[in-house]
Each structure stands twice: as C-alpha cells, then as structure tokens.
Design a protein around this motif. Structure first.
Motif, short mmCIF file in Angstrom:
data_model
loop_
_atom_site.label_atom_id
_atom_site.label_comp_id
_atom_site.label_asym_id
_atom_site.label_seq_id
_atom_site.Cartn_x
_atom_site.Cartn_y
_atom_site.Cartn_z
N GLU A 190 -6.21 7.13 3.91
CA GLU A 190 -6.22 5.89 4.25
C GLU A 190 -4.74 5.75 5.16
O GLU A 190 -4.36 4.73 5.66
CB GLU A 190 -5.98 4.96 3.17
CG GLU A 190 -7.45 4.48 2.44
CD GLU A 190 -8.06 5.83 1.69
OE1 GLU A 190 -9.27 6.11 1.67
OE2 GLU A 190 -7.21 6.28 1.08
N ASP A 191 -3.67 6.69 4.71
CA ASP A 191 -2.78 6.77 5.49
C ASP A 191 -2.63 7.07 6.74
O ASP A 191 -1.65 7.06 7.67
CB ASP A 191 -1.56 7.51 4.65
CG ASP A 191 -1.25 6.87 3.32
OD1 ASP A 191 -1.05 7.80 2.37
OD2 ASP A 191 -1.01 5.65 3.30
N SER A 210 0.76 -1.45 0.04
CA SER A 210 0.15 0.16 0.10
C SER A 210 0.86 1.31 0.14
O SER A 210 0.24 2.35 -0.37
CB SER A 210 -0.95 0.01 1.08
OG SER A 210 -0.16 0.05 2.45
#
Length: 123
Positions: free
Chosen positions: A88-89, A62
């Motif tokens: 999403e991080d 990812s």
C-alpha cells in the motif's frame, strides 16, 4: 522559486526499507515546513509527512511508526526513512517546499514540487 530534486525510490520487497532524499536549491525549511506527499494510480494524492522550521514533525496515520522525516541544514535536504514497507506504500513520492496545516487539520501543499521518485513494493 525554490527547485526540488527527489531521489532514493526503487523496488523493495514488503518489509524492506528505503530512504528518500529531497535536495532544495535553497534552504526553505528555515521558515516553512517541508515534506512529502504520495500519489498512486486510482488513489488520491495523500499527505505523508512534514517537518517544520522548529523541527516538529507530522505524519499520516498510515505511516506513523514506520516512516521518519528529518532534515540536514548543511545540505538543504529533507529525508524520508521508510521502514517495514508494504504494497500500500507503493506510489510516486513528491517533495513539497511548504506544507501548511489547514484550520480543519488537513495538510495542504502550497510550495514548489519536485519531479517525484517512484517507490514499488513487491509482496
């Protein structure tokens, strides 16, 4: 037992960058692989990146191509340059002094943990 101190987290807009630092009380990466995990509410802790004593690097799928891990021998420090961040991080990022690769290929933390540094990414 080595102690670790992370820093560099903060709030950034999507697409932005941050550089995390992990300062160790002693230089463990002469023998072990140091690196980073992250944990977010509602998600399991996940491996992010590690750098071995031989300067080999491993990354989670990812973050490959966006994150870069490096180390500084003189400062006993490991860094995580994070580019093109997305929501999403967002997580608390933790440094670990010894990350081992299991027989199944997963990366497992076996060393000391730092206190973590929070990364927030706004969309």
């Amino acid at each position: 037992q080595v102690t670790l101190a992370e820093s560099g987290g903060g709030l950034v807009q999507a697409g932005g960058s941050l550089r995390l630092s992990c300062l160790a009380s002693e230089r463990t990466f002469d023998s072990y692989a140091m690196g980073w995990f992250r944990a977010a509410p509602g998600r399991e802790r996940e491996f992010v990146a590690r750098i071995t004593y031989a300067d080999n690097t491993d990354y989670a799928d990812s973050v490959t191509g966006r994150f870069t891990i490096s180390k500084d021998y003189t400062k006993a420090a490991v860094y995580l340059q994070m580019n093109n961040l997305n929501p999403e991080d967002a997580a608390t990022y933790y440094c670990n002094s010894d990350i081992a690769r299991s027989a199944s290929g997963t990366f497992e933390p076996v060393g000391s943990w730092g206190q973590g540094t929070q990364v927030t990414v706004s969309s």
